[in-house]
Design a protein around this motif. Structure first.
Motif, PDB file in Angstrom:
ATOM      1  N   SER A 122     -10.604  -0.557  -7.109  1.00 40.20           N
ATOM      2  CA  SER A 122     -10.549   0.610  -8.013  1.00 40.20           C
ATOM      3  C   SER A 122     -10.574   0.271  -9.493  1.00 40.20           C
ATOM      4  O   SER A 122     -10.414   1.164 -10.323  1.00 40.20           O
ATOM      5  CB  SER A 122      -9.330   1.509  -7.721  1.00 40.20           C
ATOM      6  N   THR A 123     -10.794  -0.991  -9.858  1.00 37.49           N
ATOM      7  CA  THR A 123     -10.732  -1.349 -11.286  1.00 37.49           C
ATOM      8  C   THR A 123     -12.085  -1.285 -11.991  1.00 37.49           C
ATOM      9  O   THR A 123     -12.134  -1.448 -13.202  1.00 37.49           O
ATOM     10  CB  THR A 123     -10.142  -2.759 -11.478  1.00 37.49           C
ATOM     11  N   GLY A 124     -13.154  -1.038 -11.264  1.00 37.96           N
ATOM     12  CA  GLY A 124     -14.477  -0.928 -11.884  1.00 37.96           C
ATOM     13  C   GLY A 124     -14.735   0.509 -12.307  1.00 37.96           C
ATOM     14  O   GLY A 124     -14.003   1.073 -13.125  1.00 37.96           O
ATOM     15  N   VAL A 125     -15.734   1.129 -11.688  1.00 36.29           N
ATOM     16  CA  VAL A 125     -16.110   2.493 -12.059  1.00 36.29           C
ATOM     17  C   VAL A 125     -15.013   3.510 -11.740  1.00 36.29           C
ATOM     18  O   VAL A 125     -15.036   4.618 -12.286  1.00 36.29           O
ATOM     19  CB  VAL A 125     -17.445   2.931 -11.412  1.00 36.29           C
ATOM     20  N   TYR A 126     -14.029   3.128 -10.897  1.00 38.38           N
ATOM     21  CA  TYR A 126     -12.929   4.050 -10.600  1.00 38.38           C
ATOM     22  C   TYR A 126     -11.813   3.963 -11.636  1.00 38.38           C
ATOM     23  O   TYR A 126     -10.829   4.668 -11.552  1.00 38.38           O
ATOM     24  CB  TYR A 126     -12.389   3.809  -9.195  1.00 38.38           C
ATOM     25  N   ALA A 154     -10.351 -12.588  -5.022  1.00 37.97           N
ATOM     26  CA  ALA A 154     -11.514 -13.127  -5.734  1.00 37.97           C
ATOM     27  C   ALA A 154     -11.771 -12.210  -6.918  1.00 37.97           C
ATOM     28  O   ALA A 154     -12.174 -11.058  -6.752  1.00 37.97           O
ATOM     29  CB  ALA A 154     -12.733 -13.198  -4.823  1.00 37.97           C
ATOM     30  N   LEU A 155     -11.504 -12.729  -8.093  1.00 37.72           N
ATOM     31  CA  LEU A 155     -11.523 -11.920  -9.307  1.00 37.72           C
ATOM     32  C   LEU A 155     -12.704 -12.328 -10.174  1.00 37.72           C
ATOM     33  O   LEU A 155     -12.851 -13.487 -10.537  1.00 37.72           O
ATOM     34  CB  LEU A 155     -10.184 -12.074 -10.021  1.00 37.72           C
ATOM     35  N   PHE A 156     -13.535 -11.360 -10.468  1.00 37.81           N
ATOM     36  CA  PHE A 156     -14.848 -11.612 -11.030  1.00 37.81           C
ATOM     37  C   PHE A 156     -14.830 -12.119 -12.470  1.00 37.81           C
ATOM     38  O   PHE A 156     -15.666 -12.894 -12.861  1.00 37.81           O
ATOM     39  CB  PHE A 156     -15.703 -10.344 -10.933  1.00 37.81           C
ATOM     40  N   ASP A 157     -13.854 -11.685 -13.260  1.00 37.10           N
ATOM     41  CA  ASP A 157     -13.861 -12.096 -14.670  1.00 37.10           C
ATOM     42  C   ASP A 157     -12.469 -12.550 -15.114  1.00 37.10           C
ATOM     43  O   ASP A 157     -11.489 -12.414 -14.387  1.00 37.10           O
ATOM     44  CB  ASP A 157     -14.405 -10.986 -15.576  1.00 37.10           C
ATOM     45  N   ASP A 158     -12.415 -13.104 -16.314  1.00 36.63           N
ATOM     46  CA  ASP A 158     -11.159 -13.635 -16.851  1.00 36.63           C
ATOM     47  C   ASP A 158     -10.089 -12.562 -16.994  1.00 36.63           C
ATOM     48  O   ASP A 158      -8.912 -12.818 -16.740  1.00 36.63           O
ATOM     49  CB  ASP A 158     -11.391 -14.297 -18.211  1.00 36.63           C
ATOM     50  N   ARG A 159     -10.487 -11.354 -17.395  1.00 38.04           N
ATOM     51  CA  ARG A 159      -9.518 -10.270 -17.594  1.00 38.04           C
ATOM     52  C   ARG A 159      -8.805  -9.958 -16.286  1.00 38.04           C
ATOM     53  O   ARG A 159      -7.575  -9.839 -16.238  1.00 38.04           O
ATOM     54  CB  ARG A 159     -10.238  -9.033 -18.136  1.00 38.04           C
ATOM     55  N   ALA A 160      -9.544  -9.840 -15.200  1.00 38.99           N
ATOM     56  CA  ALA A 160      -8.935  -9.567 -13.897  1.00 38.99           C
ATOM     57  C   ALA A 160      -8.079 -10.743 -13.444  1.00 38.99           C
ATOM     58  O   ALA A 160      -6.949 -10.567 -12.989  1.00 38.99           O
ATOM     59  CB  ALA A 160     -10.028  -9.268 -12.870  1.00 38.99           C
TER      60      ALA A 160
END
Length: 174
Positions: A122-126, A154-160
């Motif tokens: 839910s952290t992308g477009v949601y 599995a976290l795609f970027d540094d922020r996550a």
């Protein structure tokens, strides 16, 4: 006790018994994690999702629920699809987001999966705020009884990744 591990990277490149897809309710693919899982996993995933829509989920998979399909070309046995809630502001109920993790672990247990990889649901477009989503994810996995031996985020970027590290602590970073 379930080990919780954090990794930076593409969830579709993870090797595990089950990979969790942050799906939309249609189960027919979309953007973000959902699109990546369907693209890399290939047509077998979509075929099983279509069969689910034709049978049990004619109106789509409800928010907070989970269902499994083959993993197709992914390096896993199964994909567990779950539909996260859309963030509507500070009064958004966190229960449906926690349910995504609980229900995915329940399905994993039914399948006999021992390693499960989650995205930040839910952290992308949601639009669920990353820090809050990370807290809900980690707390829910910690308190949910399961036979799963390893939960990997599995976290795609540094922020996550950094948001999950703050919730879990550096001992989970991998």
């Amino acid at each position: 006790m379930t080990a919780i591990v954090l990794v930076r990277g593409d969830i579709t490149r993870q090797r595990a018994d089950a990979i969790v897809n942050a799906a939309n309710s249609s189960l027919l693919g979309g953007g973000g994690v959902d699109g990546a899982v369907h693209r890399r996993g290939g047509p077998a995933i979509l075929a099983e999702c279509r069969a689910l829509r034709a049978s049990r989920y004619g109106r789509g998979l409800p928010t907070g629920r989970a269902v499994a399909t083959t993993a197709g070309n992914l390096d896993a046995r199964w994909v567990i699809h779950t539909v996260g809630p859309v963030y509507e502001g500070p009064d958004s109920d966190p229960a449906p987001l926690a349910s995504c993790y609980r229900e995915s672990l329940r399905v994993a247990d039914e399948l006999g999966a021992r390693t499960v990889v989650f995205p930040a649901i839910s952290t992308g477009v949601y639009r669920w705020p990353m820090d809050d989503a990370a807290r809900i994810a980690v707390e829910t996995v910690r308190i949910t009884p399961t036979a799963v031996e390893e939960v990997r985020f599995a976290l795609f970027d540094d922020r996550a990744y950094e948001a999950f590290v703050r919730c879990l602590g550096p001992e989970g970073a991998g």
